[in-house]
Design a protein around this motif. Structure first.
Motif, PDB file in Angstrom:
ATOM      1  N   SER A 167       1.453  -0.930  -0.126  1.00  0.00           N
ATOM      2  CA  SER A 167      -0.530  -0.178   0.019  1.00  0.00           C
ATOM      3  C   SER A 167       1.060   1.210   0.025  1.00  0.00           C
ATOM      4  CB  SER A 167      -0.686   0.107   1.358  1.00  0.00           C
ATOM      5  OG  SER A 167      -0.127  -0.126   2.087  1.00  0.00           O
ATOM      6  N   GLY A 168       1.659   1.403   0.205  1.00  0.00           N
ATOM      7  CA  GLY A 168       2.486   2.185  -0.090  1.00  0.00           C
ATOM      8  C   GLY A 168       3.152   2.587   1.413  1.00  0.00           C
ATOM      9  N   GLN A 169       3.112   2.735   2.217  1.00  0.00           N
ATOM     10  CA  GLN A 169       2.958   3.244   3.739  1.00  0.00           C
ATOM     11  C   GLN A 169       4.223   2.409   4.941  1.00  0.00           C
ATOM     12  OE1 GLN A 169      -0.611   2.400   6.532  1.00  0.00           O
ATOM     13  NE2 GLN A 169      -1.584   2.163   4.543  1.00  0.00           N
ATOM     14  N   ALA A 170       5.008   1.676   4.235  1.00  0.00           N
ATOM     15  CA  ALA A 170       6.101   0.904   4.287  1.00  0.00           C
ATOM     16  C   ALA A 170       6.767   1.210   3.049  1.00  0.00           C
ATOM     17  CB  ALA A 170       6.270   0.033   5.347  1.00  0.00           C
ATOM     18  N   SER A 171       7.547   1.229   3.471  1.00  0.00           N
ATOM     19  CA  SER A 171       8.901   1.119   1.949  1.00  0.00           C
ATOM     20  C   SER A 171       9.378  -0.214   1.917  1.00  0.00           C
ATOM     21  CB  SER A 171      10.339   2.110   2.337  1.00  0.00           C
ATOM     22  OG  SER A 171      10.542   1.857   3.384  1.00  0.00           O
ATOM     23  N   PRO A 172       9.405  -0.992   0.874  1.00  0.00           N
ATOM     24  CA  PRO A 172      10.518  -2.480   0.698  1.00  0.00           C
ATOM     25  C   PRO A 172      11.719  -1.659   1.519  1.00  0.00           C
ATOM     26  CG  PRO A 172       9.488  -1.177  -1.192  1.00  0.00           C
ATOM     27  CD  PRO A 172       9.142  -0.965  -0.096  1.00  0.00           C
ATOM     28  N   LYS A 173      12.412  -3.348   1.581  1.00  0.00           N
ATOM     29  CA  LYS A 173      13.858  -3.260   1.447  1.00  0.00           C
ATOM     30  C   LYS A 173      15.104  -2.114   0.305  1.00  0.00           C
ATOM     31  CE  LYS A 173      13.913  -7.169   4.916  1.00  0.00           C
ATOM     32  NZ  LYS A 173      14.485  -7.940   5.110  1.00  0.00           N
ATOM     33  N   GLN A 174      15.485  -2.075   0.353  1.00  0.00           N
ATOM     34  CA  GLN A 174      16.025  -1.399   0.055  1.00  0.00           C
ATOM     35  C   GLN A 174      17.268  -2.181  -0.660  1.00  0.00           C
ATOM     36  OE1 GLN A 174      16.684   2.848   0.530  1.00  0.00           O
ATOM     37  NE2 GLN A 174      14.719   3.171   0.500  1.00  0.00           N
ATOM     38  N   GLU A 175      18.647  -2.313  -1.081  1.00  0.00           N
ATOM     39  CA  GLU A 175      19.253  -3.251  -1.530  1.00  0.00           C
ATOM     40  C   GLU A 175      20.243  -2.253  -2.288  1.00  0.00           C
ATOM     41  OE1 GLU A 175      19.932  -6.388  -4.564  1.00  0.00           O
ATOM     42  OE2 GLU A 175      19.656  -6.950  -3.286  1.00  0.00           O
ATOM     43  N   THR A 303      10.138   1.396  22.785  1.00  0.00           N
ATOM     44  CA  THR A 303      10.936   2.518  21.932  1.00  0.00           C
ATOM     45  C   THR A 303      10.713   1.835  20.720  1.00  0.00           C
ATOM     46  OG1 THR A 303      12.576   2.326  23.877  1.00  0.00           O
ATOM     47  CG2 THR A 303      13.730   3.263  21.911  1.00  0.00           C
ATOM     48  N   LYS A 304      10.714   2.843  19.379  1.00  0.00           N
ATOM     49  CA  LYS A 304      10.681   3.414  18.294  1.00  0.00           C
ATOM     50  C   LYS A 304      12.453   3.625  18.176  1.00  0.00           C
ATOM     51  CE  LYS A 304       8.523   5.392  14.424  1.00  0.00           C
ATOM     52  NZ  LYS A 304       8.037   6.419  13.342  1.00  0.00           N
ATOM     53  N   THR A 305      12.897   1.744  17.148  1.00  0.00           N
ATOM     54  CA  THR A 305      13.990   2.097  16.438  1.00  0.00           C
ATOM     55  C   THR A 305      13.625   2.491  14.547  1.00  0.00           C
ATOM     56  OG1 THR A 305      14.147  -0.179  16.390  1.00  0.00           O
ATOM     57  CG2 THR A 305      14.967   0.561  18.163  1.00  0.00           C
ATOM     58  N   GLU A 306      14.860   2.893  14.743  1.00  0.00           N
ATOM     59  CA  GLU A 306      15.249   2.990  13.174  1.00  0.00           C
ATOM     60  C   GLU A 306      14.745   1.762  12.238  1.00  0.00           C
ATOM     61  OE1 GLU A 306      18.927   6.006  12.757  1.00  0.00           O
ATOM     62  OE2 GLU A 306      19.246   3.908  12.190  1.00  0.00           O
ATOM     63  N   PRO A 307      14.395   1.443  10.946  1.00  0.00           N
ATOM     64  CA  PRO A 307      13.423   0.249  10.555  1.00  0.00           C
ATOM     65  C   PRO A 307      14.667  -0.540   9.601  1.00  0.00           C
ATOM     66  CG  PRO A 307      13.425   2.654   9.318  1.00  0.00           C
ATOM     67  CD  PRO A 307      13.532   3.135   9.822  1.00  0.00           C
TER      68      PRO A 307
END
Length: 316
Positions: A167-175, A303-307
């Protein structure tokens, strides 16, 4: 009267020529007496009776050698060499005499007379058998419900992550592709890796048809935020040109668990078992972890961390 006087055919006088004339009656025969048995005659006491001595039958009696039964020893053959000498037996050691235990003086005995104690008159209750173990159907049902809820929650979370990406709310993994011998900086940490092929692990035997990809990883913290990222990579794989992947296991890591020094390189070594035909073409896929050593354990879930969306591909 002779035979000539009475004629040739005249019967003898013993015959009765006249049938009317009866011979004189003979007296009845007397029964013959039974011969008497002779008594054995006792041997004469003039000659004494000889009684043979007793002889041992079993076990066989051991016959002692005598002078008459001994034989002369055979002479030694000169060509056979000297006869072996008997082994010397160690002298018998007499055991030490037993040592008597020390005699302890008798302890003084003190007699104390106490009045007799009457036993209690209370009755002892009979042993009560333990009650049978009760089943806990409520606890069993609760455990089954909790296991089902965990399974459904994990499945739902996985599908939710897929939904967020689509849905675009979360970005997929970037290689990110890293050239051979180069380094890359991701989220305050610099990474560098090299790969080479080895035939066997240190201290292990080679496996026919397979080889090992030795992975040497070097990382260093750029600033204070990167110094607390001391966890191992979340994912560590090697992949070939057809997209097949093999898991790599970390064998050695010099990274401290609490905090890294800024700018200091730390070495990490991992191994992946791959077919020998693909050992020279596999590349490394590394996903850094977002764990921070400065976050308390009690606050890890809140605690929220970086994705964790960055995947590093190190070329050969």
């Amino acid at each position: 009267m002779s035979t000539d006087d009475r004629g040739w055919f005249s019967p003898p006088p013993s015959q009765n020529p006249d049938p009317q004339r009866q011979p004189p009656a003979q007296p009845p025969a007397q029964p013959q007496a039974r011969p008497r048995r002779r008594r054995p005659v006792a041997p004469s006491r003039a000659v004494p009776r000889v009684i043979p001595p007793d002889q041992q039958v079993w076990p066989p009696k051991r016959v002692e050698p005598t002078v008459e039964s001994s034989t002369q020893p055979l002479p030694a053959i000169p060509s056979a060499g000297p006869l072996p000498r008997p082994a010397k037996q160690p002298p018998a050691v007499e055991p030490p005499p037993p040592v008597a235990p020390p005699v302890q003086p008798p302890l003084p005995v003190t007699l104390s007379v106490e009045p007799p104690v009457e036993p209690p008159t209370t009755e002892v209750p009979a042993a009560v058998a333990p009650p049978p173990r009760r089943r806990r159907p409520v606890l069993t049902a609760f455990a089954a419900t909790a296991a089902l809820a965990v399974a459904l929650g994990a499945l739902s979370y996985d599908r939710y992550q897929v939904y967020l990406v689509r849905s675009g709310q979360a970005s997929p993994k970037q290689e990110q592709v890293v050239a051979a011998g180069q380094s890359v900086t991701v989220k305050h940490v610099t990474w560098k890796s090299t790969l080479k092929t080895v035939q066997q692990l240190p201290g292990d035997k080679p496996q026919p048809g397979t080889s090992y990809a030795k992975i040497d990883i070097v990382r260093s913290a750029v600033d204070a935020d990167g110094a607390v990222k001391t966890a191992k990579p979340k994912e560590l794989f090697v992949t070939d040109r057809r997209g097949r992947t093999w898991v790599a296991l970390v064998a050695d890591d010099t990274t401290p668990p609490e905090k890294m020094e800024i700018g200091k390189p730390y070495q990490m070594t991992a191994y992946a078992r791959v077919p020998t035909a693909q050992a020279g073409e596999v590349e490394l896929l590394l996903t850094p972890s977002n764990y921070r050593a400065d976050i308390p354990t009690s606050k890890l879930m809140t605690t929220k961390t970086e994705p964790e969306e960055d995947v590093l591909r190190f070329k050969r």
